[in-house]
Design a protein around this motif. Structure first.
Motif, PDB file in Angstrom:
ATOM      1  N   GLY A 206       0.787  -1.230   0.000  1.00  0.00           N
ATOM      2  CA  GLY A 206       0.000   0.000   0.000  1.00  0.00           C
ATOM      3  C   GLY A 206       0.817   1.277   0.000  1.00  0.00           C
ATOM      4  N   VAL A 207       2.098   1.174   0.322  1.00  0.00           N
ATOM      5  CA  VAL A 207       2.958   2.373   0.386  1.00  0.00           C
ATOM      6  C   VAL A 207       4.186   2.213  -0.513  1.00  0.00           C
ATOM      7  CG1 VAL A 207       2.205   3.076   2.687  1.00  0.00           C
ATOM      8  CG2 VAL A 207       4.113   1.468   2.457  1.00  0.00           C
ATOM      9  N   TRP A 208       4.061   1.422  -1.558  1.00  0.00           N
ATOM     10  CA  TRP A 208       5.232   1.089  -2.360  1.00  0.00           C
ATOM     11  C   TRP A 208       5.865   2.316  -3.009  1.00  0.00           C
ATOM     12  CZ3 TRP A 208       5.891   1.945  -7.563  1.00  0.00           C
ATOM     13  CH2 TRP A 208       4.738   2.217  -8.331  1.00  0.00           C
ATOM     14  N   VAL A 225       6.980   2.265 -13.356  1.00  0.00           N
ATOM     15  CA  VAL A 225       6.572   0.995 -12.737  1.00  0.00           C
ATOM     16  C   VAL A 225       5.060   0.959 -12.573  1.00  0.00           C
ATOM     17  CG1 VAL A 225       6.662  -0.345 -10.601  1.00  0.00           C
ATOM     18  CG2 VAL A 225       8.770   0.582 -11.567  1.00  0.00           C
ATOM     19  N   ALA A 226       4.475   2.072 -12.128  1.00  0.00           N
ATOM     20  CA  ALA A 226       3.028   2.132 -11.943  1.00  0.00           C
ATOM     21  C   ALA A 226       2.283   1.919 -13.260  1.00  0.00           C
ATOM     22  CB  ALA A 226       2.629   3.479 -11.326  1.00  0.00           C
ATOM     23  N   VAL A 227       2.819   2.506 -14.335  1.00  0.00           N
ATOM     24  CA  VAL A 227       2.190   2.353 -15.658  1.00  0.00           C
ATOM     25  C   VAL A 227       2.328   0.916 -16.149  1.00  0.00           C
ATOM     26  CG1 VAL A 227       2.369   3.029 -18.082  1.00  0.00           C
ATOM     27  CG2 VAL A 227       2.497   4.775 -16.295  1.00  0.00           C
ATOM     28  N   HIS A 229       2.409  -1.799 -14.352  1.00  0.00           N
ATOM     29  CA  HIS A 229       1.632  -2.771 -13.562  1.00  0.00           C
ATOM     30  C   HIS A 229       0.425  -2.104 -12.900  1.00  0.00           C
ATOM     31  CE1 HIS A 229       5.030  -5.481 -14.097  1.00  0.00           C
ATOM     32  NE2 HIS A 229       5.829  -4.559 -13.598  1.00  0.00           N
ATOM     33  N   PRO A 230      -0.505  -1.608 -13.688  1.00  0.00           N
ATOM     34  CA  PRO A 230      -1.672  -0.925 -13.106  1.00  0.00           C
ATOM     35  C   PRO A 230      -2.499  -1.876 -12.242  1.00  0.00           C
ATOM     36  CG  PRO A 230      -2.017  -1.383 -15.444  1.00  0.00           C
ATOM     37  CD  PRO A 230      -0.571  -1.697 -15.156  1.00  0.00           C
ATOM     38  N   GLY A 231      -2.833  -1.412 -11.053  1.00  0.00           N
ATOM     39  CA  GLY A 231      -3.670  -2.213 -10.164  1.00  0.00           C
ATOM     40  C   GLY A 231      -2.968  -3.395  -9.525  1.00  0.00           C
ATOM     41  N   ASP A 232      -1.641  -3.444  -9.608  1.00  0.00           N
ATOM     42  CA  ASP A 232      -0.890  -4.570  -9.039  1.00  0.00           C
ATOM     43  C   ASP A 232       0.246  -4.037  -8.153  1.00  0.00           C
ATOM     44  OD1 ASP A 232       0.360  -6.922  -8.388  1.00  0.00           O
ATOM     45  OD2 ASP A 232       0.568  -7.646 -10.457  1.00  0.00           O
ATOM     46  N   PRO A 233      -0.075  -3.533  -6.966  1.00  0.00           N
ATOM     47  CA  PRO A 233       0.958  -2.937  -6.107  1.00  0.00           C
ATOM     48  C   PRO A 233       2.040  -3.927  -5.685  1.00  0.00           C
ATOM     49  CG  PRO A 233      -1.078  -3.247  -4.886  1.00  0.00           C
ATOM     50  CD  PRO A 233      -1.398  -3.492  -6.331  1.00  0.00           C
ATOM     51  N   GLY A 234       1.692  -5.210  -5.573  1.00  0.00           N
ATOM     52  CA  GLY A 234       2.687  -6.209  -5.196  1.00  0.00           C
ATOM     53  C   GLY A 234       3.791  -6.316  -6.226  1.00  0.00           C
ATOM     54  N   GLN A 235       3.411  -6.373  -7.507  1.00  0.00           N
ATOM     55  CA  GLN A 235       4.414  -6.442  -8.571  1.00  0.00           C
ATOM     56  C   GLN A 235       5.197  -5.139  -8.674  1.00  0.00           C
ATOM     57  OE1 GLN A 235       5.244  -9.278 -10.384  1.00  0.00           O
ATOM     58  NE2 GLN A 235       6.980  -7.936 -10.835  1.00  0.00           N
ATOM     59  N   CYS A 236       4.510  -4.018  -8.431  1.00  0.00           N
ATOM     60  CA  CYS A 236       5.204  -2.728  -8.428  1.00  0.00           C
ATOM     61  C   CYS A 236       6.293  -2.713  -7.356  1.00  0.00           C
ATOM     62  CB  CYS A 236       4.207  -1.596  -8.172  1.00  0.00           C
ATOM     63  SG  CYS A 236       3.056  -1.270  -9.525  1.00  0.00           S
ATOM     64  N   LEU A 237       5.956  -3.230  -6.185  1.00  0.00           N
ATOM     65  CA  LEU A 237       6.923  -3.286  -5.087  1.00  0.00           C
ATOM     66  C   LEU A 237       8.126  -4.148  -5.470  1.00  0.00           C
ATOM     67  CD1 LEU A 237       7.787  -2.743  -2.154  1.00  0.00           C
ATOM     68  CD2 LEU A 237       6.341  -4.684  -1.474  1.00  0.00           C
ATOM     69  N   PHE A 238       7.872  -5.288  -6.075  1.00  0.00           N
ATOM     70  CA  PHE A 238       8.966  -6.176  -6.464  1.00  0.00           C
ATOM     71  C   PHE A 238       9.854  -5.527  -7.528  1.00  0.00           C
ATOM     72  CE2 PHE A 238       6.145 -10.000  -5.221  1.00  0.00           C
ATOM     73  CZ  PHE A 238       6.484  -9.808  -3.889  1.00  0.00           C
TER      74      PHE A 238
END
Length: 288
Positions: A206-208, A225-227, A229-238
Motif C-alpha cells: 500500500g505504500v510502495w 513501474v506504476a504504468v 503494472h496498473p492495479g498490481d501494487p505487489g508487482q510494483c513493489l517487487f
C-alpha cells in the motif's frame, strides 16, 4: 462554510466546461483564505496565516531532486490532503482523479499530488506560484490547516534580506532519529534479490511509492513501474526492489543497497512506515 461553497461552485463550472471561470474561483478562494483569516498572536490552533507571514522563506524553485525532503516535511497533512491540494492550486477535478487512482489511500493520494506539483503538472503555477518552500509553507498553513507544521518547515528554509539561507534550526529537523548502526551494511546485489523480496513480503504494497522514494528510486522510474503494472501494487513493489538491488538509482546520494539502508527505508515515516517490519528484518541481520 465558504470553502465548501467555493468548491461546489468550481465543480459546477468545470462540469459546464468553463475551466477559466473555475480557475478564477479557485484564485478568489485562496485570496479569501489568505486575507480574511489571518492568525493573530496567541491565536487558536488551526487558525490560518497570511502570505505576508512567510516572506522570509526560501522561494527558490524546487524540482524532482527535492521530492523526498518535501514528502518528509508534509507527512502530517495526509488527512487534509484535498484541501492542501486546493491550496497548492489543484482544481477539484484533478484532486478527484488523484483520489480515484488511490482508493482509501490518502498517503498515496498525497504522494501523487506532490509528484504533480514538483513537476508543475496539472495546476496553474503561473497563478499559484512555482514549487518552492514558500508556496509549500503557505499551502500547509492554509489548506493543510496546520500553522505549527508550516512554521516548523519555514524554520528549515529561512532566507535573509540578501536571499542567503539562514543556518537551519536543528530543533526543527524531520530526520528520523532511530539508529540502525548495528544492522549489516555489506552491499547487496542481484543474488540477494530473493532474500530481500521475502524479507519485505507484501506488507508494503500500500505504500510502495513512498517506500521506493525512500530507497532513492527516481520519481520517473516509480511512475514507469506504476504504468507497467496498473492495479498490481505487489508487482510494483517487487520491481522497485529489483531496481534497488541492481543500483538503478542514485546510490551515491541514498546509499548502496544493504540491509541497513533497507531497514531505514522500511521504518521511515515517509517510506515504508512500518517500524515493526523494520525491526523484524534488522533482527535477522545484526552485526555480532
Amino acid at each position: 462554510g465558504s470553502g465548501a461553497t467555493y468548491k461546489r461552485l468550481v465543480e459546477v463550472l468545470e462540469g459546464l466546461g468553463n475551466k477559466a471561470a473555475a480557475e478564477k474561483v479557485v484564485k478568489i478562494m485562496m485570496e479569501d483564505w489568505v486575507h480574511m483569516t489571518k492568525m493573530e498572536p496567541g491565536g487558536q490552533q488551526g487558525s490560518r496565516t497570511t502570505v505576508l507571514d512567510w516572506e522570509n522563506v526560501d522561494n527558490t524553485e524546487l524540482g524532482e531532486d527535492d521530492f523526498l525532503d518535501i514528502r518528509k516535511a508534509v507527512c502530517d497533512v495526509t488527512g487534509d490532503w484535498k484541501d492542501f491540494g486546493s491550496a497548492l492550486g489543484f482544481t477539484p477535478s484533478i484532486i478527484k482523479g488523484v483520489s480515484e487512482a488511490n482508493p482509501s489511500n490518502p498517503g498515496g493520494s498525497l504522494f501523487d499530488l506532490l509528484h504533480k506539483w514538483v513537476h508543475k503538472q496539472d495546476f496553474n503555477y503561473q497563478q499559484f506560484g512555482a514549487p518552492s518552500w514558500r508556496t509549500l509553507v503557505r499551502a500547509v498553513a492554509n489548506g493543510g490547516m496546520n500553522p505549527a507544521l508550516a512554521e516548523k518547515i519555514a524554520k528549515l528554509h529561512l532566507v535573509t534580506a540578501d536571499f542567503t539561507l539562514v543556518a537551519r534550526d536543528q530543533t526543527a529537523s524531520f530526520t528520523n532519529s532511530s539508529g540502525w548502526e548495528h544492522v549489516e551494511d555489506t552491499e547487496l546485489g542481484e543474488d540477494d534479490f530473493q532474500d530481500v523480496k521475502v524479507a519485505v513480503g507484501r506488507d508494503l504494497d500500500g505504500v510502495w511509492k513512498d517506500f521506493g522514494t525512500a530507497l532513492g528510486i527516481a520519481l520517473s522510474a516509480i511512475k514507469g513501474v506504476a504504468v507497467a503494472h496498473p492495479g498490481d501494487p505487489g508487482q510494483c513493489l517487487f520491481d522497485i526492489l529489483d531496481k534497488w538491488v541492481r543500483k538503478d538509482y542514485n546510490y551515491q546520494r541514498f546509499g548502496s543497497p544493504s540491509w541497513r539502508t533497507l531497514v531505514k527505508a522500511v521504518a521511515s515515516n515517509v517510506g515504508g512506515q512500518n517500524p515493526a517490519l523494520a525491526q523484524k528484518i534488522a533482527n535477522s541481520h545484526f552485526i555480532l
